[in-house]
Design a protein around this motif. Sequence first.
Motif, PDB file in Angstrom:
ATOM      1  N   ILE A 292       0.827  -1.198   0.000  1.00 35.57           N
ATOM      2  CA  ILE A 292       0.000   0.000   0.000  1.00 35.57           C
ATOM      3  C   ILE A 292       0.872   1.262   0.000  1.00 35.57           C
ATOM      4  O   ILE A 292       0.472   2.315  -0.507  1.00 35.57           O
ATOM      5  N   ILE A 293       2.096   1.149   0.525  1.00 39.05           N
ATOM      6  CA  ILE A 293       2.989   2.311   0.526  1.00 39.05           C
ATOM      7  C   ILE A 293       3.452   2.624  -0.890  1.00 39.05           C
ATOM      8  O   ILE A 293       3.598   3.800  -1.271  1.00 39.05           O
ATOM      9  N   LEU A 296       0.857   4.799  -2.292  1.00 40.81           N
ATOM     10  CA  LEU A 296       0.957   6.221  -1.947  1.00 40.81           C
ATOM     11  C   LEU A 296       2.062   6.895  -2.757  1.00 40.81           C
ATOM     12  O   LEU A 296       1.922   8.041  -3.190  1.00 40.81           O
ATOM     13  N   GLN A 300       1.414  10.066  -5.363  1.00 45.28           N
ATOM     14  CA  GLN A 300       2.089  11.361  -5.381  1.00 45.28           C
ATOM     15  C   GLN A 300       2.919  11.562  -6.650  1.00 45.28           C
ATOM     16  O   GLN A 300       2.904  12.632  -7.240  1.00 45.28           O
TER      17      GLN A 300
ATOM     18  N   LEU B  65       6.651  10.336   1.819  1.00 41.98           N
ATOM     19  CA  LEU B  65       6.067  10.168   3.146  1.00 41.98           C
ATOM     20  C   LEU B  65       6.428  11.334   4.049  1.00 41.98           C
ATOM     21  O   LEU B  65       5.572  11.893   4.738  1.00 41.98           O
ATOM     22  N   GLU B  68       4.488  14.957   3.246  1.00 43.20           N
ATOM     23  CA  GLU B  68       3.110  15.141   3.723  1.00 43.20           C
ATOM     24  C   GLU B  68       3.026  14.972   5.242  1.00 43.20           C
ATOM     25  O   GLU B  68       2.168  15.569   5.886  1.00 43.20           O
ATOM     26  N   PHE B 294      -6.240  13.794   4.114  1.00 45.95           N
ATOM     27  CA  PHE B 294      -5.266  13.342   3.133  1.00 45.95           C
ATOM     28  C   PHE B 294      -3.870  13.295   3.742  1.00 45.95           C
ATOM     29  O   PHE B 294      -3.100  12.372   3.509  1.00 45.95           O
ATOM     30  N   LEU B 297      -3.140  10.422   6.197  1.00 43.76           N
ATOM     31  CA  LEU B 297      -2.845   9.200   5.445  1.00 43.76           C
ATOM     32  C   LEU B 297      -1.344   8.921   5.423  1.00 43.76           C
ATOM     33  O   LEU B 297      -0.883   7.800   5.664  1.00 43.76           O
ATOM     34  N   PHE B 298      -0.588   9.994   5.126  1.00 40.61           N
ATOM     35  CA  PHE B 298       0.851   9.820   4.982  1.00 40.61           C
ATOM     36  C   PHE B 298       1.540   9.672   6.319  1.00 40.61           C
ATOM     37  O   PHE B 298       2.543   8.971   6.437  1.00 40.61           O
ATOM     38  N   ALA B 301       0.997   6.131   7.110  1.00 43.55           N
ATOM     39  CA  ALA B 301       1.849   5.322   6.230  1.00 43.55           C
ATOM     40  C   ALA B 301       3.300   5.376   6.676  1.00 43.55           C
ATOM     41  O   ALA B 301       4.027   4.386   6.613  1.00 43.55           O
TER      42      ALA B 301
END
Lengths: 458, 327
Positions: A292-293, A296, A300, B65, B68, B294, B297-298, B301
């Motif tokens: 899932i990373i 992300l 982006q 990561l 954000e 939003f 989320l990061f 993560a």
Amino acid sequence: MTPMGMTAPSAQLTAFSPRVRFRRGVSVAFMVAALLAIAVSMIMLGALIVEIAVDGAARLFTDGAGVGREAGGGILTDLPTPAGMRWMTWALPVAILLPFVGPRLVNALAPGLPRIAERAMGVIVVAPVAIFVHILYVRFESAYYVEYARAVGIDGASGNIFQVLGEASGFQIVRLLVVGVLVPLAIVAAGWFGAQRMRRPSLIIPAIMIAGWVVYLFMDPWFLSSFPSRKPAEAGIFSAVTGTLYMMVITAAVAFPLGVGAALYLEEYARRNWFSRMIQVNISNLAGVPSIIYGLLGLQVFVRVLEFERSVLAGACTMALLVMPIIIVSAQEALRTVPPSMREAAYAVGATRWQMIRFHVLPYAFGGMLTGNILAMSRAIGETAPLIAIGALTFIAFLADSPTDDFTVLPIQIFNWVARPQAGFHEIAASAIIVLMVILLLMNAAAIIMRQRTRTDW
Amino acid sequence: MAAQAPHGPQQDTVRSLLAELWRERLQPSRPGSGRETPVGRLIHGALFLTATLSAFVTIGIVLVLIFETVEFFREVPLLDFFGSTSWSALFAEKQFGVWALVWGTGMIALIGLAVAIPLGLMAAIFLSEYSPPRLRAIVKPILEILAGVPTVVFGYFALVSVSPVIRDIFGEDVGIYNALSAGIVVGLMIVPIIASLSEDAMRAVPRSLREGAYALGSTRMEVSLRVVLPAAFSGVVASIILAASRAVGETMAVTIAGGGNPQFGVNPLEAVQTMTAMIVQLSLGDTPTTSIEFKVLFAVAMTLFVLTLGMNIVAQWVSRRFREEYE
């Protein structure tokens, strides 16, 4: 015979003591427990398969023909025409079997032909199939276009192929070229080369494919050829399957060259220094990053910075990054199986390094690399999380016309249906899972067969 | 022989030239040397770039990561994130106590390990110490199939098969979505990792150790548990940590079967939410990229990334540091 002066050993000595017998008993019990552990895992796997087969078979095999069409009115619920799909499937077993059987027939009927005649015979045997596939596919594309035109209100769409080409986007033209032209050409090529080379071809692959085709004949054509719907009885996985196929093709096209390139560098070029060690450690760490990373990262980088939007291309690039470590590691293993003496021999006759790699290392390692690629693709085909993170849609009622279109894939469609409360959607989720698992099984079987056929024992 | 050239300065020259050539160019077996044409150098450069791509992927992940996450912590103080155990990112009154999610993740991973360690280790011991080769040749590919099943399929299995069984056992007041069913399938999912990596480690233990123990009268179980298992300990522990890291990063099954209820309770029969499930939940909604949902989320993560990376590094360290070297 017992020698003079010695007696036979007493029963006391040969019998095991209670303690030893106890220890042996414990050991046997332990073995039974270990067997049970394996049995439990197998039983759970079996339960999973049975559950899915029982739930999913109903929708997959009941002939729901007509259900979608009657209730239609949505843009593409009645596309493509099942009759066309059915006819296409009749051509398949012939197309599969002939390149394998044709050359045998030629050899049996007319042994000792000159090579060129043999090859010509091979082409003649398979040519009708190639033409058949070509015509059927073009007819399918035209029918699809006519329905599409009707749905969006374009007048005078006759389905003439030149009209279709005139309206088609670049991606559709690629699709037409690949399925309508390249596949038939590949069949002809299989006849040409097969006639000479495949005197004793393996019949495993065509056997599996034809078995699949027989199963397909009993299936409900609507499930595979309908778009998602609000009603479970009308919903299908057409857009999910085509989306999966598109994404796999692009993912493989991106990830395979990059992964093999990195493996070649690490195995054939890099000196053993801190840099190559760092890359190596980095690759093994990347393999452990949760998928899932990657999603992300894709969101982006590909969706927002590079502005691919939530498209097939963004999904495929994300997936390519995700599976690259797998491809790199398996390609490295394939390269390591080529003995150093092969490289030395190439250098000895004056090859440059690239010539050595291209003509002496790659041919031997390529089978292993392809196997790794198939395994990586089978990982990618089941991945859901990263695509959800980049925002792949769950309800797609059209075919992607270009790599920048919205898309959905099988696992996302399954997730969407599983997440709904109605039992009807759970059933079609199981049906879609069967399709996904069969694709996976075929890919793994292909990888195993390829591994066996291309392995060189040094 | 008449044709043979006489010994003389000429031959010495040839010989020294050859030696020169050998020193300069023809030592190809050493990586990093060898004759290259301009095109070859171009290819060399291109391949180098593909190899560095993996480094850029890592850098990209970290940068994305961090960027954000920093934005998030500008708006929400660190203490609200790490100092609280209640999470309600989607309500009007937002709370970002990440421990609720970490706990959900941990609970599912623990249930998973409780299922997978006994099954996986026993399977590994059986395959390595007891199994006839023919049986192993059947069992190992089946375990590989289990490892290759997509996680969304396991999610379906948890929801449709495992959860009803749990409700039969514990009564109807247990919800359809609960941590136990998700944990059990996550355990099933990581059995192949533990089994196959541990079996590799056990098979690497040299025969002589086993035979020494048999010579002293040990039973098979004693050899397995007191000789082979300790000798392969680093590999076994590393496989368990890797499996745990996989369980922590697991997404689809826990999203489908775990329910969406971030909480800090110890009851495995209630719905929980893991970090991964939360990321999926927020991704499915159409959250604007400037919103706090939003950004969080990061931040989540990032927590997940650091956790799994840490576990992977520990696994590598354990397998290096505690490896028993034989020969």
